[in-house]
Structures are given as structure tokens and as C-alpha cells.
Design a protein around this motif. Sequence first.
Motif, PDB file in Angstrom:
ATOM      1  N   UNK A 226      -3.722  12.522   0.553  1.00 32.11           N
ATOM      2  CA  UNK A 226      -4.633  12.675  -0.718  1.00 32.11           C
ATOM      3  C   UNK A 226      -5.245  11.332  -0.948  1.00 32.11           C
ATOM      4  N   UNK A 227      -4.514  10.063  -1.215  1.00 31.95           N
ATOM      5  CA  UNK A 227      -5.311   8.994  -1.736  1.00 31.95           C
ATOM      6  C   UNK A 227      -4.117   7.819  -1.428  1.00 31.95           C
TER       7      UNK A 227
ATOM      8  N   UNK B 225       0.842  -1.188  -0.017  1.00 31.72           N
ATOM      9  CA  UNK B 225       0.093  -0.136   0.143  1.00 31.72           C
ATOM     10  C   UNK B 225       0.869   1.131  -0.098  1.00 31.72           C
ATOM     11  N   UNK B 226       0.539   2.204  -0.852  1.00 32.85           N
ATOM     12  CA  UNK B 226       1.272   3.758  -1.105  1.00 32.85           C
ATOM     13  C   UNK B 226       0.364   4.418  -0.458  1.00 32.85           C
ATOM     14  N   UNK B 227       0.564   5.081   0.412  1.00 32.62           N
ATOM     15  CA  UNK B 227      -0.434   6.331   0.866  1.00 32.62           C
ATOM     16  C   UNK B 227       0.387   7.824   0.258  1.00 32.62           C
ATOM     17  N   UNK B 228      -0.332   8.435  -0.297  1.00 33.54           N
ATOM     18  CA  UNK B 228       0.087   9.844  -0.842  1.00 33.54           C
ATOM     19  C   UNK B 228      -0.391  11.047  -0.223  1.00 33.54           C
ATOM     20  N   UNK B 229       0.638  11.801   0.161  1.00 33.08           N
ATOM     21  CA  UNK B 229       0.338  13.017   0.836  1.00 33.08           C
ATOM     22  C   UNK B 229       0.782  14.104   0.195  1.00 33.08           C
ATOM     23  N   UNK B 230       0.044  15.259   0.073  1.00 30.85           N
ATOM     24  CA  UNK B 230       0.447  16.388  -0.791  1.00 30.85           C
ATOM     25  C   UNK B 230       0.243  17.659   0.108  1.00 30.85           C
ATOM     26  N   UNK B 231       0.750  18.665  -0.111  1.00 28.84           N
ATOM     27  CA  UNK B 231       0.923  19.966   0.695  1.00 28.84           C
ATOM     28  C   UNK B 231      -0.437  20.741   0.589  1.00 28.84           C
ATOM     29  N   UNK B 232      -0.740  21.248   1.606  1.00 30.90           N
ATOM     30  CA  UNK B 232      -1.933  22.120   1.656  1.00 30.90           C
ATOM     31  C   UNK B 232      -1.665  23.320   2.524  1.00 30.90           C
TER      32      UNK B 232
ATOM     33  N   UNK C 260      -9.810  10.477  -8.017  1.00 29.63           N
ATOM     34  CA  UNK C 260     -10.328  11.436  -8.417  1.00 29.63           C
ATOM     35  C   UNK C 260      -9.829  12.885  -7.857  1.00 29.63           C
ATOM     36  N   UNK C 261      -9.610  13.979  -8.572  1.00 28.01           N
ATOM     37  CA  UNK C 261      -9.254  15.254  -8.065  1.00 28.01           C
ATOM     38  C   UNK C 261      -7.652  15.146  -7.558  1.00 28.01           C
ATOM     39  N   UNK C 262      -7.057  13.958  -7.678  1.00 29.57           N
ATOM     40  CA  UNK C 262      -5.421  13.980  -7.298  1.00 29.57           C
ATOM     41  C   UNK C 262      -4.779  14.883  -8.249  1.00 29.57           C
ATOM     42  N   UNK C 263      -5.084  15.133  -9.368  1.00 31.67           N
ATOM     43  CA  UNK C 263      -4.032  16.011 -10.208  1.00 31.67           C
ATOM     44  C   UNK C 263      -4.198  17.472  -9.787  1.00 31.67           C
ATOM     45  N   UNK C 264      -5.596  17.734  -9.598  1.00 29.23           N
ATOM     46  CA  UNK C 264      -5.784  19.097  -8.987  1.00 29.23           C
ATOM     47  C   UNK C 264      -5.180  19.362  -7.494  1.00 29.23           C
ATOM     48  N   UNK C 265      -5.315  18.365  -6.789  1.00 28.79           N
ATOM     49  CA  UNK C 265      -4.475  18.190  -5.378  1.00 28.79           C
ATOM     50  C   UNK C 265      -2.798  18.623  -5.641  1.00 28.79           C
TER      51      UNK C 265
END
Length: 309
Positions: free
Chosen positions: A206-207, A192-199, A291-296
Motif C-alpha cells: 500500500x505505502x 522504513x515501515x512498509x504497509x501491506x493491505x488485503x485485496x 493518498x488513498x490509504x484510508x480507502x485501501x
Amino acid sequence: MTDKLIDHHQSARGEPRVALVTCTELSDLDPDDRLVLAPLAARGIAAEAVVWDDPAVDWPAYDLAVLRSPWDYALRRDEFVAWARTVPALANSAEVVRWNTDKRYLAELSAAGVPTVPTAWVAPGEGWVAARSGEYVVKPAVSAGSQDTGRYDLADPEHRALAVAHVRRLSDAGRLTMVQPYLHAVDTAGETALLFLAGPDGLRFSHAIRKGPMLTGPDLGVEGLYKVEEISARTAAPAQLAVAEQALAAVPGGTGQLLYARVDLIPGPDGAPVLVELELTEPSLFIGYADGAPDRLADAIVTHLAGPA
């Protein structure tokens, strides 16, 4: 909010310029990374693929350089780290690159209490005696894309000889070797890879995706930089998120500096998730699987363009 963030950092040249850093073999970017181009354009950001070791590149001309697919650095890690220090605005930062491109960081995270896959380290010139049974993974401490990585059943004399030869080959090349037990749950549950993005308020989950098993046997030196992965979307379990947060909390300098992070987990022998890698330098982000990951990801880049609040 997006326009306000961009205005905060608007350069004298007009629209912000972002370099998506890659390698010669992927000069047009990995297909997954190309998914962020349209969302960035919609946010008024000019983004382009740039090869990291191209001597003609004017790195100060970019408002931000985002490491994406410079996957040929493994045999030139010192050169890559030195290059990272020359880029004025790099995400993730040069110090993160230095720390994260050598998998000895796993020992630091383990010492901090993060559940990690047990790892034995074999330095160049050191002897290594293979166990008489059990399945193990042998790989270098500096690598990308499962290069120079093999799986060995040490109860098989042929495999044991190949494992010893693998360690010797890495040692002769002056590379630190990692020996880890093969976690059999990857054959069923997968990785499992858990992806985190800056906010705006810091790193956010993120996903998640599932990766199927990739190691089928010994490393026989077959040429090829990238291996095919079996990827599908996955819902992260609370226990996985907890380990991910624990690992991220132990990153030197904190998570506020990170544009992205990927936490790779496999169930251990007791079923609880253990960390196999914390990818902060050039991980695939698999934004095409949520869904929405490219925008995130585009919004994360906007956040970094804005700089400190």
C-alpha cells in the motif's frame, strides 16, 4: 465490486458491523485509525471502537473484529492470546496473534533466510555478560510501543551497569530478553515501515513511511505507554520490497489470512535492509501519510467481510 463483496456476507441484522479493537487508554481509537471510519461508512459498514478486555462486549455480534490499538496487552500477553481465541471473526487471526506477539518469531524468520537484525536471547534466570564495547538495544520479547526498551553504549561503564540491570529487571519479572546491536543507520536513514493491505487477490503493498530514531539512551523506567514518533512519507526501494516479500512469504499459514502487515526495516552495516520487526497484530498503519490509504484499508476490511471467494 464493493457492494457485491458486502452482499456476499450481508448479515441478517442489516449493514455489517465491525469492531475496531483498541484499549482503554485509546477508547476513541488512535487518530490515524479514525481516518478509516468515513470510508467504511461510505461502504455501508457500521464500525465502532471496542476495548478488547471489556467484559460486557458481545463479540459474536460483530461480523468482523479488526485489531487496531490494544497496546496495553504486553504485560498480559497470555490473557490477550486467550481472549483472541474467543473472538469468532478476528483479523488478524488468533493464531497470528499467538505467533506474532512473541518476538521469537524473528529467530524463525532468520532460520528461513530472511535478513534480520542479529539477536541474542536471555531467558529468565540466565546470566548475561555485557560486552565491553559497542552499542546495543535491550528489550523484552513481548512488548508494544517501545516499552521497556533501552539503548546502551557498553564502552561506558555506567551504561554497561544499566544494561545489566535492565536485563536483570526483565529476568526478575519472568520476561525473555532480547539483546541486539544498535543499527546506526537509523540515526540518518531512519527506519522504513512498509504497509501491506488485503485485496481480492491477496496482500498488496500500500505505502511506506519513514520513522526517525526513537531510542536516545538507557531505559530508566520512565512511565508512559507511548513515545512520540517522527513520521514522514517515503518511497519504498526495490531492495526493501524484496526483503518485505521474503519475510511475508515465511509467515506460518501464508499471507492470504492477513488483513494487514507492516514490515519494519533498517539498513544494516553494509547498507542492505534488515528486518527489525514484522508487525501483524496491532501495528500503526500510518494511513494518514499516503493518498488513498484510508480507502485501501476500508477495502481490505470489505475483502475480509466477504470471506473466502
